[in-house]
Design a protein around this motif. Structure first.
Motif, short mmCIF file in Angstrom:
data_model
loop_
_atom_site.label_atom_id
_atom_site.label_comp_id
_atom_site.label_asym_id
_atom_site.label_seq_id
_atom_site.Cartn_x
_atom_site.Cartn_y
_atom_site.Cartn_z
N GLU A 60 0.85 -1.18 0.00
CA GLU A 60 0.00 0.00 0.00
C GLU A 60 0.89 1.23 0.00
OE1 GLU A 60 -2.95 0.08 3.05
OE2 GLU A 60 -3.52 -2.03 2.77
N ALA A 61 0.63 2.16 -0.94
CA ALA A 61 1.50 3.33 -1.02
C ALA A 61 0.82 4.45 -1.80
CB ALA A 61 2.83 2.97 -1.69
N LYS A 62 1.22 5.67 -1.47
CA LYS A 62 0.88 6.84 -2.26
C LYS A 62 2.18 7.41 -2.80
CE LYS A 62 -1.24 11.45 -2.02
NZ LYS A 62 -1.99 12.42 -1.17
N VAL A 63 2.27 7.56 -4.12
CA VAL A 63 3.50 8.00 -4.78
C VAL A 63 3.19 9.20 -5.67
CG1 VAL A 63 5.34 7.37 -6.39
CG2 VAL A 63 4.52 5.70 -4.71
N TYR A 77 9.72 10.53 -22.48
CA TYR A 77 9.65 9.92 -21.16
C TYR A 77 8.81 8.65 -21.21
CZ TYR A 77 11.82 13.93 -18.89
OH TYR A 77 12.71 14.90 -18.50
N GLN A 78 9.31 7.60 -20.56
CA GLN A 78 8.60 6.33 -20.50
C GLN A 78 8.48 5.91 -19.03
OE1 GLN A 78 10.12 3.32 -23.17
NE2 GLN A 78 10.75 4.84 -24.68
N VAL A 79 7.26 5.81 -18.58
CA VAL A 79 6.98 5.46 -17.19
C VAL A 79 6.02 4.28 -17.17
CG1 VAL A 79 6.07 6.26 -14.97
CG2 VAL A 79 7.27 7.87 -16.48
N SER A 80 6.29 3.30 -16.32
CA SER A 80 5.39 2.15 -16.23
C SER A 80 5.20 1.75 -14.77
CB SER A 80 5.93 0.96 -17.03
OG SER A 80 7.21 0.56 -16.57
N LEU A 81 4.00 1.26 -14.49
CA LEU A 81 3.65 0.78 -13.16
C LEU A 81 3.21 -0.67 -13.26
CD1 LEU A 81 1.42 3.58 -11.56
CD2 LEU A 81 3.90 3.46 -11.64
N LYS A 90 -2.12 4.74 -4.85
CA LYS A 90 -2.54 6.06 -5.30
C LYS A 90 -1.31 6.69 -5.93
CE LYS A 90 -5.56 8.54 -3.16
NZ LYS A 90 -6.30 9.39 -2.18
N PHE A 91 -1.42 7.03 -7.23
CA PHE A 91 -0.27 7.50 -7.98
C PHE A 91 -0.59 8.83 -8.64
CE2 PHE A 91 2.48 7.76 -11.74
CZ PHE A 91 3.72 7.50 -11.17
N MET A 116 -6.10 0.83 -7.95
CA MET A 116 -5.24 1.96 -8.27
C MET A 116 -6.07 3.19 -8.56
SD MET A 116 -2.13 2.62 -10.99
CE MET A 116 -3.08 2.85 -12.47
N GLU A 117 -5.62 4.30 -7.98
CA GLU A 117 -6.16 5.60 -8.31
C GLU A 117 -5.05 6.39 -8.98
OE1 GLU A 117 -8.46 9.44 -6.30
OE2 GLU A 117 -7.88 7.70 -5.07
#
Length: 292
Positions: A60-63, A77-81, A90-91, A116-117
């Motif tokens: 569990e995390a908010k980033v 830019y390349q971003v992946s989760l 929560k991102f 995911m939010e």
């Protein structure tokens, strides 16, 4: 609140929070970790080619990921989760990219029973952003809220794709484009449910707000449904702020510009209220108000 300054050389000079590891371009919140504090990742004028963030099982995390790029040359830019089983995420993605003809590719995968939010604030000069958010495990849920703001000579294109690859998954998106001066915002919202993905739901709302006749906003809600046993819907509106709302505010002593800013800042609250870093919050508010 914990903070990481991420560079293209992957140099991290501050200690990492417990349960957070970095290897190459991958940051991982480890299994069963529950981060009490928001983790803020700052990428400032660093051409980081890719950043991969993993939320391991039952984490569990908010980033918050803040990308600021004032360099002139185009950037990619390349971003992946990767949201693994049972993770609660929560991102927030905040971008201020001033280079021309730049691109942002964002991808996420959500496995069984993950939540995911995703909240995005796009305040750029000229950016083509593509977001692919996939639901890959049964019971996965996704909520997306984005705001794109363009002003003089700025053009932003935002494609948001939510695709259901598993049964009993749910996804909801709300995308808002705001354009002032001769700014341009284009938003495509795509909700797709693959064949056999029974019990899934996909809903989307797209809204465009222009402050004058020179600004342009194009919103396109798209549903691609290949299954009968689902729930889905969409709505889209584009226009100026309602005249009676502005008239009321101006009757209370505000100028037209002040009234427009007040209303538009109301649209921004879902993003602004989630920013724990006061410096980032103040900068986002400042940038938006300069553009409108």
């Amino acid at each position: 609140m914990s903070m990481i300054h991420f560079s293209k050389n992957k140099e991290i000079h501050q200690p990492l929070p417990n349960g957070v590891t970095i290897s190459g371009d991958t940051l991982t919140i480890t299994k069963n970790t529950k981060l009490e504090d928001t983790l803020t990742i700052k990428v400032h004028n660093e051409r980081v080619e890719s950043l991969h963030i993993v939320f391991d099982n039952f984490s569990e995390a908010k980033v918050i990921l803040e990308i600021i790029d004032s360099l002139e040359s185009p950037a990619n830019y390349q971003v992946s989760l990767e949201n693994k089983t049972g993770s609660h995420v929560k991102f927030l993605l905040i971008t201020e990219i001033k280079s021309k003809s730049s691109t942002l590719d964002f991808k996420s995968s959500s496995l069984n029973d993950s939540e995911m939010e995703f909240i995005g604030g796009f305040i750029n000069d000229d950016l083509n952003a593509k977001l692919f958010l996939d639901l890959n495990g049964q019971g996965a849920s996704l909520r997306v809220r984005t705001i794109a703001v363009s002003s003089k000579d700025h053009q932003q294109s935002l494609d948001v794709h939510m695709t259901h690859y598993a049964k009993n998954t749910s996804a909801e998106m709300t995308n808002i484009g705001i354009a002032g001066s001769n700014g341009i915002v284009k938003i495509n919202g795509v909700g797709q449910i693959e064949a056999g993905m029974k019990g899934s739901s996909a809903f989307q709302t797209l809204k465009g707000v222009i402050t004058n006749d020179l600004a342009q906003i194009d919103v396109n809600p798209i549903l691609i449904i290949d299954e009968f046993d689902v729930k889905a819907g969409h709505a889209a509106t584009v226009g100026k702020i309602e005249e009676d709302v502005l008239y009321y505010l101006m009757s209370r002593g505000l100028s037209l510009d002040e009234a427009q800013r007040l209303v538009i800042n109301g649209y921004l609250r879902p993003v602004i209220d989630e920013i724990d870093d006061e410096l980032i919050k103040e900068n986002v508010i400042k940038l938006v108000n300069e553009r409108i």
